[in-house]
Design an enzyme around this catalytic site. Structure first.
Site, PDB file in Angstrom:
ATOM      1  N   GLU B  49      34.026  50.021  39.511  1.00  0.00           N
ATOM      2  CA  GLU B  49      34.020  49.557  38.123  1.00  0.00           C
ATOM      3  C   GLU B  49      33.484  50.650  37.185  1.00  0.00           C
ATOM      4  OE1 GLU B  49      31.399  46.247  37.445  1.00  0.00           O
ATOM      5  OE2 GLU B  49      32.423  45.640  35.597  1.00  0.00           O
ATOM      6  N   LYS B 122      38.748  41.702  32.526  1.00  0.00           N
ATOM      7  CA  LYS B 122      37.700  40.935  33.221  1.00  0.00           C
ATOM      8  C   LYS B 122      37.481  39.589  32.536  1.00  0.00           C
ATOM      9  CE  LYS B 122      32.968  41.798  34.992  1.00  0.00           C
ATOM     10  NZ  LYS B 122      31.934  42.867  35.125  1.00  0.00           N
ATOM     11  N   CYS B 159      34.195  42.897  39.493  1.00  0.00           N
ATOM     12  CA  CYS B 159      32.775  42.610  39.742  1.00  0.00           C
ATOM     13  C   CYS B 159      32.421  41.122  39.644  1.00  0.00           C
ATOM     14  CB  CYS B 159      31.906  43.471  38.822  1.00  0.00           C
ATOM     15  SG  CYS B 159      30.229  43.699  39.497  1.00  0.00           S
TER      16      CYS B 159
END
Lengths: 304, 304
Positions: B49, B122, B159
């Site tokens: 990331e 995300k 994540c």
């Protein structure tokens, strides 16, 4: 403990046994174990899946339907008497005869005074070699619940349910403090050497993942012993809201596993790992679909 | 491999690095690692990331927005050139400047010929001490996808997404063969001794659970090194559709982890553990809710 609050400790007892053919013998042994667990301080006792006999689904055999009982029925009444006599909340899995030709794999939640708090009918029904449950059990029609008891709000799933994150999440969203899974899972004897370790690890991983993803306690009670082609792997366990295993029973022994669960950990864990805060409920509609086609333009290519 | 089929092996490479302040240095090192991975046979390379600099969210600092770039932009173009030069599919995480005051934590999927297959923004944004992402990143608005590439259909989360079973499931329902999670997760230095083992175990458990629950491969690329108060724990990993860890990188070394994934395992595993067959899509509507009140009658008591 006042139901619905999370201020104190609950002692969980998981009764892991080896089943024999005699229903009466299984029931007597289990009632004795309930008494013993209560004497050791248990607040809530969880039995294994279909604890009152050998696992009935290794073949498609119409005679097995004779084992089923209505709820309320003789077995649920005997269990309610035991719960009341010993003052424990009880989670028990039963082969339910609901109507002629309509049977369920059902769990009951009984309070310390013997009254039936609620029932859960197994929603996800497996069907695999040695586990022919679709022949016997109509899929449940009561959804996923968390039952308010004097030992906390208790979510109840049954065995195959434990492989579905959706079930655990829905029980968490109903306010469950502890998820209980009465279970009958084991190794097919001719697969154990090659796949046994991986299969057991996968089972434990899924249970722990529900604890972590939802910030609650998870308990599974499994049976032990060889029945036909299945060696039930025991290993009943309780894990905390971080997924740490607090206690695990052996693979091959009858045992009553007692574990203290401090329900005040739930809010602490959830405010440190705030998954419930961040769920994208606006984007989860697809979960009610069987499979999703590609949305228009998703594979759209452009120059980076 | 024809996209959309699952007939052959895909070699996955995870590039786990330690980031320095210089974006150019990080980018140069990463491009070299892409070249090396390709030379070793990689079909798809996944970066960690926000690989091109120190993790920017340890404080709420407006200057960090200067790191962001549009997509397409200089960094995505450099990566596309690398993908094309070396003939690999590339998954890269970027700090996206979409419009003034509108920034995302975005992953791009680039084909072997350098064209952009798609982007993922995300969806789940964390906010915890040391991880102040809600200050920087607008939650994604593209949903959960599986991108058709010459290395299979690739799901991409970033994540925090990896803690949400819903995200993994939705990518699986879109046909993903492998889920990739570019990641930046570590121990807060003053917590590691007490909670470090449990935190890392929880992370690994969740990743493995997605593989098991969905019968697909899962890969996570994490960074290493101490940055401020965070010690990034590395341990990038790939697991198979049974949740077995095929390879795991060390906690503290830069490494490119190469793992062969036999996509034909997916159908084998899913027909032996047929969870997708048995999902109760009629009963999952509550997953689009924040929390669920008790349904009428659920706590209804009756004599057992």
């Amino acid at each position: 403990m006042p139901s619905g609050t999370a201020a104190s400790c609950v002692t969980v007892a998981l009764v892991q046994t080896r089943c024999v053919d005699s229903q009466q013998a299984n029931l007597d042994k289990t009632v004795q174990r309930i008494a013993d667990a209560a004497a050791q301080g248990a607040d809530v006792v969880c039995l294994e899946e279909l604890f009152d006999g050998p696992y009935p689904c290794q073949s498609e055999d119409h005679r097995q339907f004779d084992r089923a009982e209505p709820i309320p029925g003789p077995t649920s009444r005997r269990l309610a008497e035991a719960a009341a006599e010993h003052g424990v909340v009880l989670i028990a899995s039963l082969f339910e005869r609901r109507a002629p030709g309509l049977y369920h794999n059902t769990a009951v939640v009984i309070e310390r005074d013997g009254h039936l708090v609620g029932t859960y009918r197994k929603m996800h029904i497996p069907d695999d070699p040695g586990y022919y449950e679709k022949f016997y059990f109509t899929p449940g029609d009561l959804g996923f619940s968390a039952f308010a008891t004097t030992a906390g709000r208790l979510g109840v799933g049954v065995c195959w349910d434990q492989w579905f994150p959706e079930a655990a999440r829905l029980m968490a969203l109903r306010g469950a403090h502890i998820l209980f899974y009465p279970t009958a899972i084991g190794w097919l004897v001719d697969e154990k050497a090659e796949f046994g370790t991986s299969q057991h690890a996968a089972w434990e991983t899924m249970l722990r993942s529900h604890a972590i993803a939802n910030g609650l306690f998870v308990a599974a009670t499994n049976r032990v012993g060889r029945e036909g082609q299945i060696e039930f792997w025991g290993a009943s366990l309780v894990c905390d809201p971080n997924g740490n295993i607090l206690a695990r029973a052996p693979h091959d022994e009858e045992v009553t596993l007692l574990v203290q669960c401090d329900l005040s950990q739930i809010d602490v864990v959830r405010t440190h790992w705030p998954f419930l805060r961040d769920r994208r409920i606006d984007a989860y509609g697809g979960l009610t679909q069987r499979f999703l086609d590609q949305p228009p333009g998703e594979s759209h290519s452009r120059d980076p």
